[in-house]
Design a protein around this motif. Structure first.
Motif, mmCIF file in Angstrom:
data_model
loop_
_atom_site.group_PDB
_atom_site.id
_atom_site.type_symbol
_atom_site.label_atom_id
_atom_site.label_comp_id
_atom_site.label_asym_id
_atom_site.label_seq_id
_atom_site.Cartn_x
_atom_site.Cartn_y
_atom_site.Cartn_z
ATOM 1 N N LYS A 51 22.603 28.620 -27.718
ATOM 2 C CA LYS A 51 23.239 28.733 -26.632
ATOM 3 C C LYS A 51 22.538 28.109 -25.516
ATOM 4 O O LYS A 51 21.263 28.230 -25.278
ATOM 5 C CB LYS A 51 23.706 29.922 -26.145
ATOM 6 C CG LYS A 51 24.236 30.440 -24.515
ATOM 7 C CD LYS A 51 24.385 31.643 -24.479
ATOM 8 C CE LYS A 51 25.209 32.649 -25.271
ATOM 9 N NZ LYS A 51 25.617 33.991 -24.749
ATOM 10 N N ILE A 52 22.991 27.133 -24.420
ATOM 11 C CA ILE A 52 22.327 26.499 -23.441
ATOM 12 C C ILE A 52 23.000 26.594 -22.020
ATOM 13 O O ILE A 52 24.148 26.787 -21.894
ATOM 14 C CB ILE A 52 22.445 24.750 -23.614
ATOM 15 C CG1 ILE A 52 21.703 24.564 -25.134
ATOM 16 C CG2 ILE A 52 22.043 23.966 -22.626
ATOM 17 C CD1 ILE A 52 22.671 24.510 -26.215
ATOM 18 N N GLY A 92 26.423 18.252 -16.477
ATOM 19 C CA GLY A 92 26.465 19.107 -17.551
ATOM 20 C C GLY A 92 27.221 18.538 -18.778
ATOM 21 O O GLY A 92 27.266 18.810 -20.153
ATOM 22 N N ASP A 93 28.688 17.965 -18.312
ATOM 23 C CA ASP A 93 29.362 17.477 -19.319
ATOM 24 C C ASP A 93 28.906 16.334 -20.476
ATOM 25 O O ASP A 93 29.452 16.137 -21.536
ATOM 26 C CB ASP A 93 30.569 16.719 -18.792
ATOM 27 C CG ASP A 93 31.930 17.752 -18.238
ATOM 28 O OD1 ASP A 93 31.540 19.137 -18.468
ATOM 29 O OD2 ASP A 93 32.528 17.477 -17.197
ATOM 30 N N ALA A 94 27.793 15.747 -20.023
ATOM 31 C CA ALA A 94 27.180 14.792 -20.812
ATOM 32 C C ALA A 94 26.724 15.609 -22.173
ATOM 33 O O ALA A 94 26.502 14.818 -23.260
ATOM 34 C CB ALA A 94 26.002 14.232 -20.233
ATOM 35 N N LEU A 95 26.427 16.795 -22.034
ATOM 36 C CA LEU A 95 26.002 17.720 -23.329
ATOM 37 C C LEU A 95 27.147 17.583 -24.319
ATOM 38 O O LEU A 95 26.814 17.599 -25.537
ATOM 39 C CB LEU A 95 25.529 18.880 -22.738
ATOM 40 C CG LEU A 95 24.205 19.076 -22.105
ATOM 41 C CD1 LEU A 95 24.202 20.638 -21.620
ATOM 42 C CD2 LEU A 95 23.155 18.950 -22.940
ATOM 43 N N LEU A 96 28.531 17.613 -23.992
ATOM 44 C CA LEU A 96 29.431 17.714 -24.904
ATOM 45 C C LEU A 96 29.858 16.378 -25.657
ATOM 46 O O LEU A 96 30.261 16.263 -26.518
ATOM 47 C CB LEU A 96 30.780 17.996 -24.077
ATOM 48 C CG LEU A 96 30.688 19.150 -23.278
ATOM 49 C CD1 LEU A 96 32.007 19.733 -22.723
ATOM 50 C CD2 LEU A 96 30.073 20.587 -24.129
ATOM 51 N N THR A 97 29.385 15.519 -24.972
ATOM 52 C CA THR A 97 29.517 14.073 -25.638
ATOM 53 C C THR A 97 28.445 13.221 -26.281
ATOM 54 O O THR A 97 28.500 12.382 -27.354
ATOM 55 C CB THR A 97 30.128 12.893 -24.641
ATOM 56 O OG1 THR A 97 29.082 12.804 -23.561
ATOM 57 C CG2 THR A 97 31.355 13.473 -23.936
ATOM 58 N N LYS A 114 30.311 22.771 -27.375
ATOM 59 C CA LYS A 114 31.432 22.939 -26.603
ATOM 60 C C LYS A 114 31.267 24.045 -25.328
ATOM 61 O O LYS A 114 30.159 24.644 -25.539
ATOM 62 C CB LYS A 114 32.679 23.697 -27.604
ATOM 63 C CG LYS A 114 32.025 25.094 -28.283
ATOM 64 C CD LYS A 114 32.945 25.271 -29.437
ATOM 65 C CE LYS A 114 32.658 26.725 -30.063
ATOM 66 N NZ LYS A 114 33.651 27.147 -31.190
ATOM 67 N N TRP A 115 31.926 24.273 -24.595
ATOM 68 C CA TRP A 115 31.725 25.119 -23.565
ATOM 69 C C TRP A 115 32.199 26.698 -23.886
ATOM 70 O O TRP A 115 32.750 26.739 -24.637
ATOM 71 C CB TRP A 115 32.532 24.819 -22.079
ATOM 72 C CG TRP A 115 32.156 23.641 -21.345
ATOM 73 C CD1 TRP A 115 32.736 22.447 -21.400
ATOM 74 C CD2 TRP A 115 31.183 23.365 -20.448
ATOM 75 N NE1 TRP A 115 32.123 21.847 -20.543
ATOM 76 C CE2 TRP A 115 31.311 22.237 -20.030
ATOM 77 C CE3 TRP A 115 30.060 24.391 -20.106
ATOM 78 C CZ2 TRP A 115 30.032 21.892 -18.973
ATOM 79 C CZ3 TRP A 115 29.248 24.263 -18.968
ATOM 80 C CH2 TRP A 115 29.099 22.871 -18.786
ATOM 81 N N HIS A 116 31.158 27.546 -23.618
ATOM 82 C CA HIS A 116 31.698 28.853 -23.808
ATOM 83 C C HIS A 116 31.206 29.788 -22.826
ATOM 84 O O HIS A 116 29.978 30.167 -22.417
ATOM 85 C CB HIS A 116 30.944 29.146 -25.160
ATOM 86 C CG HIS A 116 30.990 30.699 -25.531
ATOM 87 N ND1 HIS A 116 32.183 31.271 -26.027
ATOM 88 C CD2 HIS A 116 30.135 31.913 -25.438
ATOM 89 C CE1 HIS A 116 32.034 32.610 -26.114
ATOM 90 N NE2 HIS A 116 30.794 32.995 -25.839
ATOM 91 N N SER A 117 32.134 30.537 -21.998
ATOM 92 C CA SER A 117 31.687 31.260 -20.879
ATOM 93 C C SER A 117 30.415 30.733 -19.713
ATOM 94 O O SER A 117 29.756 31.399 -19.657
ATOM 95 C CB SER A 117 31.399 32.498 -21.607
ATOM 96 O OG SER A 117 32.491 33.116 -22.153
ATOM 97 N N VAL A 125 26.820 26.190 -22.793
ATOM 98 C CA VAL A 125 27.413 25.407 -23.847
ATOM 99 C C VAL A 125 26.586 25.711 -25.173
ATOM 100 O O VAL A 125 25.563 26.276 -25.136
ATOM 101 C CB VAL A 125 26.697 23.836 -23.514
ATOM 102 C CG1 VAL A 125 26.941 22.921 -24.825
ATOM 103 C CG2 VAL A 125 27.582 23.250 -22.520
ATOM 104 N N VAL A 126 27.501 26.105 -26.063
ATOM 105 C CA VAL A 126 26.904 26.392 -27.542
ATOM 106 C C VAL A 126 27.040 24.905 -28.328
ATOM 107 O O VAL A 126 27.937 24.330 -28.261
ATOM 108 C CB VAL A 126 27.761 27.358 -27.999
ATOM 109 C CG1 VAL A 126 27.422 28.774 -27.364
ATOM 110 C CG2 VAL A 126 29.132 27.026 -28.318
ATOM 111 N N ALA A 127 25.986 24.772 -29.277
ATOM 112 C CA ALA A 127 25.959 23.682 -29.891
ATOM 113 C C ALA A 127 25.376 24.007 -31.238
ATOM 114 O O ALA A 127 24.641 24.949 -31.481
ATOM 115 C CB ALA A 127 24.985 22.609 -29.179
#
Length: 203
Positions: A25-26, A33-38, A71-74, A77-79
């Protein structure tokens, strides 16, 4: 050995393991922050323990991880990293900072900007009469909940176009806060590292 990119941007911090299957969990920072998802590759930097000298003379190690899912989670970001399938693998990553190459950021939408690209831009305001004049250099971008705010270090350009901060009587650098909204900062030229605004000089 992987070559460490020279354009890494710190985007968050690992706060804990997540679940029992190796996820982490990050807590992302407000900016970008959206760069973490891609991004498919993250670089994790180890925290420096005060027991080992704090920060002076101590360099933290940085390691690449291949992101299998994110993905986002509450609000976090969880990865899941490639090769991870157990909580025992993810728990030691707690408190590591998360870095991503600026080259791996997704393209920003029109009229949207990554905060990291605004740093070191020169901000110009308006003098009485409407003439453009230098306000200073962007040193930080803040989030006040409604919009971004530029923290601008006041200063001047010398004949060689090098920026020199203006210091107070006590030798401290002086800053101002300028809302980063279209009504105020009307022109953004990232290639020239220049922002133009209607913010009054001397305000």
């Amino acid at each position: 050995m992987s070559v460490i990119p020279d354009d890494l941007v710190e985007l968050g911090r690992v706060v804990s393991a997540y679940g029992v299957r190796g996820w982490v969990k990050i807590q992302p920072y407000a900016a970008d922050g959206d760069a973490l998802l891609t991004a498919k590759r993250w670089w994790l930097k180890t925290p420096v323990s005060p027991a080992h000298g704090g920060g002076a003379g101590v360099s933290a190690s940085i390691t690449p991880f291949t992101v299998q899912q994110a993905k986002w989670h509450s609000g976090t970001v969880v990865a899941l990293f490639k090769g991870f399938d157990d909580r025992n693998q993810s728990e030691p990553l707690k408190a590591h900072t998360v870095w991503v190459s600026r080259a791996d950021f997704p393209a920003a939408d029109e009229e949207e900007f990554y905060w990291v690209d605004l740093l070191d831009c020169l901000l110009y305001g308006e003098e009485e009469g409407g003439q453009s004049a230098l306000l200073g250099r962007v040193v930080q971008v803040l989030d006040n909940g409604a919009h971004a705010v530029l923290e601008v270090e006041q200063g001047n350009l010398d004949d060689a176009q090098c920026f020199t901060p203006v210091l107070s009587a006590k030798g401290k650098r002086q800053t101002i806060l300028v809302p980063f909204v279209k009504e105020c900062v009307h022109t953004v030229d990232l290639a020239a590292k220049r922002l133009d605004s209607n913010w009054p000089v001397g305000f």
